[in-house]
Design a protein around this motif. Structure first.
Motif: not given
Ligand SMILES: Cc1ncc(COP(=O)(O)O)c(C=O)c1O
Length: 483
Positions: A420-428
């Protein structure tokens, strides 16, 4: 010449050997100089006769009954422990063996995040839940400090289910923890103390060196006999000194992890390194300490380099093995890596490691005054000739995620991952280990929840195009997570 007539590794090392590079790296024998003359002066043809396989005459590492057994007993007596196991795959295998023998699958273990990478491998092999303690950053010295006794006690109170505490002491920089206090705390709570003392096989042999883990009461402790003493590379020892652990389990685990064809030259070198340390260690380290301290003074007389002192480290609640010279270069306008390259290219000096801020010069039983003079003269020269603008780098680590959602082993074995892009990785949940250098500690570990702060930290590194160990792709725009 046909391609197949070349032997690149042999040729490279052979050519290098002719340059007589001045060694500030491991192994501690320094191009053979520190090896006991009885061993060092044997003709190569005789040494090849040491390269044998397992038969009764030479004993078996996995089930020793004669010479290897006697050598291990002598080692245990030298360090004052119940038993010593010889290792032929370095402290790497020792660290893994400590975790696998002290804990069972599903157990948790308290461990500092700046542990050597063999620890994460051991956590995966053993199937453990790591409870990470965040190391402290010292922005004056540009190094990380291992957890304090107070941080360890706090972690034990917060996670009473932890089976063991794993400490690295000395660190790469030679900084040792307050092991007496840590041992008292860990044992008061009925936990097991495991110490990675890869950089401290010599501590026991001179009173001006910090206390060693075996003296402080570690249940298990691993030492790289090759790093500072005179064993050949890969020669290490695991010391057992515990009322809490089962020695037969340790023996089985070590046997599972080690080769069935141990190198007898390495085994003989561990044996001879112990003999030398016991018979002459005090005198050798008297000399090494004196040389290192004189070198440190000279470095501290330059304008742009400094090497922290034992007093400065003690003032921070730790102790220092002064035979390690950490040279801070930030005022010189160079990175540590750049000074490392200049030393190698222009002065024929090889240090052990370098990062943005520091060089680490390791001394050992084979170090000579002429080596230290060469290093300090070279640094004085660079200090005069090359210095530029001081760099305003700051050693920073983000606040690391401590929420482990899955065991690293589960993630390692799982095939259900995606990028996933780092910009959307929080929470994973991370399926990757990512270790930026510096600080050289993983900011992401498989199985832990990725935080916004860590994503921002990694995005910032990615914008500077700094490579991060474990990143798997050319740019750090994405991260592997659990589906
Ligand atoms: C702190 C620490 N522990 C363990 C190791 C692994 O030791 P070895 O190289 O003997 O396998 C290293 C290696 O540099 C280390 O720095």
């Amino acid at each position: 010449m046909s391609k197949q007539s070349r032997a690149p590794i042999f040729e490279n090392l052979y050519n290098r050997s002719k340059r007589k590079v001045i060694s500030f790296h491991t192994p501690g024998h320094k191009n053979g100089r520190g090896i006991d003359p009885k061993f060092r002066d044997l003709p190569a043809k005789t040494l090849f006769h040491f390269d044998v396989t397992v038969f009764p005459e030479v004993d078996s590492l996995h089930d020793p009954v004669s010479s290897i057994k006697r050598a291990q007993i002598l080692m245990a007596e030298a360090y004052g422990v119940q038993h010593s196991f010889f290792l032929v795959n370095g402290s790497t295998v020792g660290n893994q063996a400590m975790l696998m023998s002290a804990c069972s699958p599903g157990d948790s273990i308290i461990v500092s995040r700046n542990a050597h990478k063999s620890i994460l491998a051991g956590i995966i092999l053993a199937g453990l839940w790591p409870i990470w303690i965040q190391p402290k950053v010292d922005q004056n010295l540009d190094i990380l400090f291992d957890p304090t006794p107070e941080q360890i006690e706090q972690a034990i109170i917060q996670f009473p289910e932890a089976k063991a505490v794993f400490v690295t002491s000395p660190t790469y920089n030679g900084v040792t923890a307050d092991l007496l206090k840590i041992s008292e705390i860990v044992h008061r709570y009925g936990k097991v103390l495991l110490v990675d003392e890869a950089h401290g096989p010599h501590l026991k042999f001179h009173e001006d060196l910090p206390i060693s883990a075996v003296e402080a009461g570690a249940d298990l402790c691993v030492q790289s006999t090759h790093k500072i003493l005179s064993a050949l590379s890969q020669g290490s020892v695991l010391h057992f000194n515990s009322e809490l652990l089962d020695i037969n389990r340790v023996k089985k685990v070590i046997s599972m992890l080690q080769t069935t064809s141990p190198n007898y030259l390495t085994l003989a070198s561990i044996d001879m390194a112990r003999r030398q340390a016991v018979l002459h260690g005090e005198k050798i380290f008297e000399r090494v300490i004196k040389m290192a301290e004189e070198g440190r003074k000279k470095i501290n007389n330059t304008k742009h380099f400094f090497s922290f002192t034992r007093k400065e480290i003690q003032a921070r609640g730790y102790d220092l093995d002064v035979s390690k010279l950490t040279v801070n270069v930030t005022k010189s306008g160079f990175s540590g890596k750049e000074v490392d390259a200049i030393l190698a290219k222009e002065y024929n000096i090889q240090v052990d490691a370098a990062d943005l801020f520091n060089l680490i010069a390791i001394m050992g039983v084979g170090s000579e005054k002429s080596d230290v003079d060469a290093l300090t003269d070279a640094l004085a020269d660079i200090d005069e000739k090359y210095h530029g603008q001081a760099k305003n780098w700051i050693l920073q680590i983000p606040s690391l995620s401590t929420e482990m959602v899955m065991m690293p082993r589960e993630v390692f074995l799982s095939k259900k991952t995606k990028r996933v892009p780092l910009t959307k990785a929080a929470g994973h949940i991370s399926a990757q280990t990512l270790t930026p250098y510096p600080p050289g500690i993983p900011v992401l570990i498989p199985g832990e929840r990725i935080t916004k702060e860590i994503c921002n930290y990694l995005l910032n590194l990615s914008e500077k195009e700094l490579r991060v160990s474990g990143q798997e792709t050319d740019t750090l725009r994405t991260v592997k997570v659990v589906c």
